[in-house]
Enzyme design. Sequence first.
Site, PDB file in Angstrom:
ATOM      1  N   SER A   1       1.031  -0.852   0.203  1.00  0.00           N
ATOM      2  CA  SER A   1      -0.017  -0.065  -0.155  1.00  0.00           C
ATOM      3  C   SER A   1       1.176   1.293   0.117  1.00  0.00           C
ATOM      4  O   SER A   1       0.619   1.888  -0.442  1.00  0.00           O
ATOM      5  CB  SER A   1      -0.472  -0.398   1.124  1.00  0.00           C
ATOM      6  OG  SER A   1       0.047  -0.287   2.633  1.00  0.00           O
TER       7      SER A   1
ATOM      8  N   HIS B   1      -5.340  -4.359  -0.385  1.00  0.00           N
ATOM      9  CA  HIS B   1      -5.164  -3.322  -1.255  1.00  0.00           C
ATOM     10  C   HIS B   1      -5.725  -3.952  -3.061  1.00  0.00           C
ATOM     11  O   HIS B   1      -6.033  -3.159  -3.841  1.00  0.00           O
ATOM     12  CB  HIS B   1      -4.667  -2.187  -1.050  1.00  0.00           C
ATOM     13  CG  HIS B   1      -4.300  -1.919  -0.167  1.00  0.00           C
ATOM     14  ND1 HIS B   1      -4.732  -0.073   0.120  1.00  0.00           N
ATOM     15  CD2 HIS B   1      -3.569  -1.559   1.768  1.00  0.00           C
ATOM     16  CE1 HIS B   1      -4.469   0.115   1.631  1.00  0.00           C
ATOM     17  NE2 HIS B   1      -3.974  -0.290   2.277  1.00  0.00           N
TER      18      HIS B   1
ATOM     19  N   LYS C   1     -12.172  -1.157   2.818  1.00  0.00           N
ATOM     20  CA  LYS C   1     -11.410  -0.517   1.492  1.00  0.00           C
ATOM     21  C   LYS C   1     -12.231  -0.385   0.807  1.00  0.00           C
ATOM     22  O   LYS C   1     -13.495   0.609   0.424  1.00  0.00           O
ATOM     23  CB  LYS C   1     -10.221  -0.831   1.904  1.00  0.00           C
ATOM     24  CG  LYS C   1      -8.777  -0.508   3.085  1.00  0.00           C
ATOM     25  CD  LYS C   1      -7.679  -1.075   3.264  1.00  0.00           C
ATOM     26  CE  LYS C   1      -6.800  -0.653   4.372  1.00  0.00           C
ATOM     27  NZ  LYS C   1      -5.621  -2.040   5.234  1.00  0.00           N
TER      28      LYS C   1
HETATM   29  C1  LIG Z   1      -5.493  -2.099   5.860  1.00  0.00           C
HETATM   30  C2  LIG Z   1      -4.631  -3.592   6.488  1.00  0.00           C
HETATM   31  C3  LIG Z   1      -5.108  -3.977   7.607  1.00  0.00           C
HETATM   32  C4  LIG Z   1      -6.587  -3.774   8.002  1.00  0.00           C
HETATM   33  O1  LIG Z   1      -7.792  -3.169   7.737  1.00  0.00           O
HETATM   34  P1  LIG Z   1      -8.570  -3.040   8.275  1.00  0.00           P
HETATM   35  O2  LIG Z   1     -10.209  -4.055   7.842  1.00  0.00           O
HETATM   36  O3  LIG Z   1      -9.194  -1.970   7.874  1.00  0.00           O
HETATM   37  O4  LIG Z   1      -8.330  -3.959   9.689  1.00  0.00           O
HETATM   38  C5  LIG Z   1      -4.821  -5.302   6.611  1.00  0.00           C
HETATM   39  N1  LIG Z   1      -3.544  -6.042   5.711  1.00  0.00           N
HETATM   40  C6  LIG Z   1      -3.431  -4.626   4.896  1.00  0.00           C
HETATM   41  C7  LIG Z   1      -2.227  -5.459   3.858  1.00  0.00           C
HETATM   42  C8  LIG Z   1      -3.802  -3.875   5.014  1.00  0.00           C
HETATM   43  O5  LIG Z   1      -3.484  -2.955   4.023  1.00  0.00           O
END
Ligand SMILES: *Cc1c(COP(=O)(O)O)cnc(C)c1O
Length: 396
Positions: free
Chosen positions: A186, A214, A244
Amino acid sequence: MASKKLAAFLQENLEDLKSRGLYNVIDPLESPNGPVIKIGGRELINLSSNNYLGLATDERLKKAAIEAVKEFGVGAGAVRTINGTLEIHVNLEKKIAEFKHTEAAIAFQSGFNCNMAAISAVMDKNDAILSDELNHASIIDGCRLSKAKIIRFNHSDMDDLRAKAKEAKESGQFNKIMVITDGVFSMDGDIAKLPEIVEIAEEFDLITYVDDAHGSGVLGNGAGTVKHFGLSDKIDFQIGTLSKAIGVIGGYVAGKQDLIDWLKVRSRPFLFSTALTPADVAACTKAIEILIDSTELQEKLWNNGDYLKKGLKELGFDIGHSETPITPCIIGDEVLAQQFSKRLNEEGVYAKAIVFPTVPRGTGRVRNMPTAAHTREMLDQAISIYEKVGKELGII
Ligand SMILES: *Cc1c(COP(=O)(O)O)cnc(C)c1O
């Protein structure tokens, strides 16, 4: 009596962070987290959310959530394994499996929780985990929780992964060995080299684990990075988030039926933390239905991402090597990155500076997350503000 030790610890460390420009100030939003947001009474073009497809404010999702509240209330009332599993949770998991092209899926309260849940449900102190050095914090914590030996490999360096996999396998020290990676990284927007990872996994009998937070909703017609490479039946664990691109909250693991059955009896957040609320579940289900039906939102997202990248690159910014809509603007120095972000904000663009420890020292950046909900006008305006501030600070 309050602890003096704690007070001294906090004061010293907070001051240290502030003096080095590493202290993050949180700005509360006075509006939904859409393409334009309101902070401190001012409207700003928003290039910092993970709301890739604009679904966080989608009317269809809002309607589904409201209807679910009317029918099922605001809380699930219990953990999934007692009696917090509503029929809509089961339906959501069926939809996720369909969306990811897997036999089954299990939903958790967040993506972060998935990594806490899934890794330690199968890995233990007799095992080893090969982990990309740039993996997300929740993966790192999930690995630690499992007590397996963590072997870091250089970011997306397949020679290093192969060498470390070989060494781990030939040492005969470990019962199971897992390779674990983000699907999309990300901070830079690059994609994991899954075809090579699968090849190495097959050679050394590794369990494969991809956290596609992502990538889901973004790549592979929405189904994610694994589908993008046509590897749906070669990856053991596909982790995703519902917070996301899906726009709501929650996370999931998709994979074979036996794996999901095991997680339902052994993953601790599933057993010991209350289930997703009815509104979340209904909104997530609606989002996934929308993504199964059409790729319109992904196309908009990619068009906007390409447009923003082209604009910033032509101005002379260092946008790194992103392969996705994520568009970093790499500044280097942490203090300058913070200052750049602050000036963008004053001119009308909300693009957050990201600095150590989220990214390595000396690679401070402003990261841009264009979404399907941005218009060309908004992006043009953002690009012209970048030009003004970039020249002012001598970055371009
Ligand atoms: C954002 C993210 C998470 C966390 O996800 P949430 O649903 O916001 O807790 C986990 N792993 C990766 C790779 C992320 O980018």
